[in-house]
Design an enzyme around this catalytic site. Structure first.
Site, mmCIF file in Angstrom:
data_model
loop_
_atom_site.group_PDB
_atom_site.id
_atom_site.type_symbol
_atom_site.label_atom_id
_atom_site.label_comp_id
_atom_site.label_asym_id
_atom_site.label_seq_id
_atom_site.Cartn_x
_atom_site.Cartn_y
_atom_site.Cartn_z
ATOM 1 N N HIS A 126 0.858 -1.193 0.000
ATOM 2 C CA HIS A 126 0.000 0.000 0.000
ATOM 3 C C HIS A 126 0.889 1.236 0.000
ATOM 4 C CE1 HIS A 126 -3.920 1.938 1.753
ATOM 5 N NE2 HIS A 126 -3.244 2.808 1.003
ATOM 6 N N LEU A 150 -4.891 13.362 8.320
ATOM 7 C CA LEU A 150 -3.661 12.735 7.837
ATOM 8 C C LEU A 150 -3.837 12.321 6.377
ATOM 9 C CD1 LEU A 150 -2.778 10.521 10.926
ATOM 10 C CD2 LEU A 150 -1.391 12.405 10.038
ATOM 11 N N ALA A 151 -2.869 12.682 5.544
ATOM 12 C CA ALA A 151 -2.947 12.411 4.103
ATOM 13 C C ALA A 151 -1.860 11.412 3.723
ATOM 14 C CB ALA A 151 -2.802 13.706 3.320
ATOM 15 N N ASP A 188 3.967 4.081 12.134
ATOM 16 C CA ASP A 188 4.812 5.265 12.277
ATOM 17 C C ASP A 188 4.678 5.933 13.638
ATOM 18 O OD1 ASP A 188 2.277 6.296 11.971
ATOM 19 O OD2 ASP A 188 2.735 7.577 10.252
ATOM 20 N N ASP A 238 1.697 3.365 3.191
ATOM 21 C CA ASP A 238 0.660 4.292 2.723
ATOM 22 C C ASP A 238 1.293 5.654 2.401
ATOM 23 O OD1 ASP A 238 -1.825 5.238 1.984
ATOM 24 O OD2 ASP A 238 -2.551 5.547 4.025
ATOM 25 N N HIS A 270 -0.082 7.573 12.870
ATOM 26 C CA HIS A 270 -1.386 7.034 12.466
ATOM 27 C C HIS A 270 -1.980 6.152 13.559
ATOM 28 C CE1 HIS A 270 -0.222 8.376 8.455
ATOM 29 N NE2 HIS A 270 -1.468 8.171 8.075
ATOM 30 N N HIS A 299 -11.759 2.437 4.873
ATOM 31 C CA HIS A 299 -12.612 3.620 4.713
ATOM 32 C C HIS A 299 -14.063 3.169 4.897
ATOM 33 C CE1 HIS A 299 -9.409 6.392 3.536
ATOM 34 N NE2 HIS A 299 -8.857 5.330 2.976
ATOM 35 N N GLN A 350 -9.441 10.679 1.033
ATOM 36 C CA GLN A 350 -9.986 10.350 -0.280
ATOM 37 C C GLN A 350 -10.981 11.440 -0.703
ATOM 38 O OE1 GLN A 350 -9.263 7.169 -1.931
ATOM 39 N NE2 GLN A 350 -7.744 6.872 -0.336
ATOM 40 N N ARG A 390 -19.869 -1.647 23.204
ATOM 41 C CA ARG A 390 -21.103 -2.255 22.700
ATOM 42 C C ARG A 390 -20.948 -2.801 21.278
ATOM 43 N NH1 ARG A 390 -23.399 2.372 25.285
ATOM 44 N NH2 ARG A 390 -24.329 1.799 27.281
#
Length: 383
Positions: A59, A306-307, A247, A273, A250, A194, A140, A226
């Site tokens: 990824h 975070l991108a 890292d 990523d 994240h 996502h 995204q 729950r």
């Protein structure tokens, strides 16, 4: 090529002070004692270092100023040339949610691309989106998110030259399981990401063919008493492997330990990523057409989301090595063996065994990379 005087972590065990012979692009033999070679052989003195399988990054969007969505041969060459320094010998070129025509261009570019000797190998595509949950879009672009569409996927797979190996999608958007079943039967690695799916929805998708969770903890609901959600599903459902961006940003170091203790190295897959700013200086960049501000340790959209990351694979491995009870053998599982098995390429990659691709690293006990060999060619050597 002949590597001597090293500890070799083979598929079946460790050969201390052993040697390894590479012929062409593959591993020819592993020896417990030094061998007499014919003239003309390239000899690498391991100097007591460890020889481990090359890292597989399943990824990654970009590096060194290039991005998969640039849709050019030069972009893939740039990435493939930069990654051996961090120990990555092969990777999935990862797309992002974008206009269909832009995704098409990126996929057609991979279909045309031929990996070059001495560079990391492009082993396929990770299609991240656009079939994701809008409320968990992360970085995204919202305007290009679509509902799962088998016909659209089939067209993209055709245009990619059947190179799409993994897809990240939100399983709750496929209630009947038709989309997941269709892709799983064709050999695609189905990954939940996502997503706002709770534990029940993830569990329901497993019999359809769901086999992975994308960047665990990120762009999904957290554990609640729950409903333990997608994170809890990765803890409990043994059919699932889970990607992890180690890292310490994240996912907090304390959570990394909790994940490692509950999921284990047998089911974790380390990824970066990473986006195009990796290997470059802090500054202003872009991801999926969106402006990204990059500091010394993270990449952020204007709203603070975070991108992706600027993480290097060996850094993620080092982070996990510091966790209690994690050793080099565990690192090999998370960086090479598990991704190779998940992508059904363990017959060629992911471990050190005669007949397999000579994707090899010489690392010290702290996993600093001293030499990277991609399919039998030295791609990086520490100065």
């Amino acid at each position: 090529m002949y590597i001597k005087n090293a500890s070799i972590f083979t598929e079946s065990g460790e050969v201390i002070n052993g040697s390894l012979l590479v012929k062409g692009r593959t591993i020819e033999a592993i020896y417990e004692e030094e061998q007499t070679l014919s003239e003309g052989s390239t000899v690498i003195d391991g100097k007591g270092l460890n020889v481990i399988p090359g890292f597989i990054d399943g990824h990654i969007h970009g590096a060194a100023g290039a991005d998969v969505m640039d849709a050019t041969e030069e972009a893939l060459d740039t990435m493939a040339g930069a990654l051996p320094e961090e120990g990555t010998t092969s990777f999935l070129a990862t797309t992002i949610t974008q206009a269909p025509e832009n995704i098409t261009k990126a996929l057609e570019n991979v279909a045309r691309y031929t990996s070059k000797q001495g560079l990391a190998e492009v082993i396929g595509v990770h299609l991240e989106g656009p079939f994701i949950e809008k409320s968990k879009k992360g970085a995204q672009p919202l305007e290009h998110i679509k509902k799962p569409d088998p016909r659209q996927f089939d067209e993209w797979q055709r245009l990619s030259g059947n190179s799409i190996r993994t897809i990240t999608m939100a399983p709750e958007l496929d209630e009947s399981g038709e989309f997941i079943r269709h892709l799983y039967k064709s050999g695609v690695n189905m990954s939940a990401g996502h997503t706002d799916a709770g534990f029940a929805a993830i569990k329901k998708a497993v019999p359809y063919g769901l086999r992975q969770v994308t960047h665990l903890c990120n762009a999904m609901n957290g554990i609640h008493h729950r409903d333990i959600g997608a994170v809890g599903a990765a803890f409990q459902l043994e059919d699932l492997r889970a990607e992890l961006i180690a890292d310490g940003i994240h996912v907090a170091p304390e959570m990394l330990k909790l994940i490692y203790d509950n999921v284990g190295s047998e089911r974790l897959i380390l990824i970066t990523d990473a986006m195009r700013a990796k290997c470059l200086q802090p500054g202003d960049y872009e991801l999926g057409g969106q402006p990204v501000s990059v500091t010394k340790d993270r990449a952020l959209l204007a709203d603070g989301t975070l991108a992706g990351s600027i993480l290097k694979m060996y850094q993620g491995a080092q982070q996990m090595l510091r966790i209690n009870n994690a050793g080099i053998r565990n690192i090999i599982q998370m960086t090479a063996e598990n991704p190779a098995k998940q992508l059904h390429i363990f017959d060629k990659k992911g471990s050190i065994k005669p007949g397999k691709d000579a994707d090899l690293l010489l690392v010290d006990d702290e996993l600093n990379v001293h030499c990277t060999i991609c399919r039998g060619a030295v791609a990086y050597q520490k100065g």
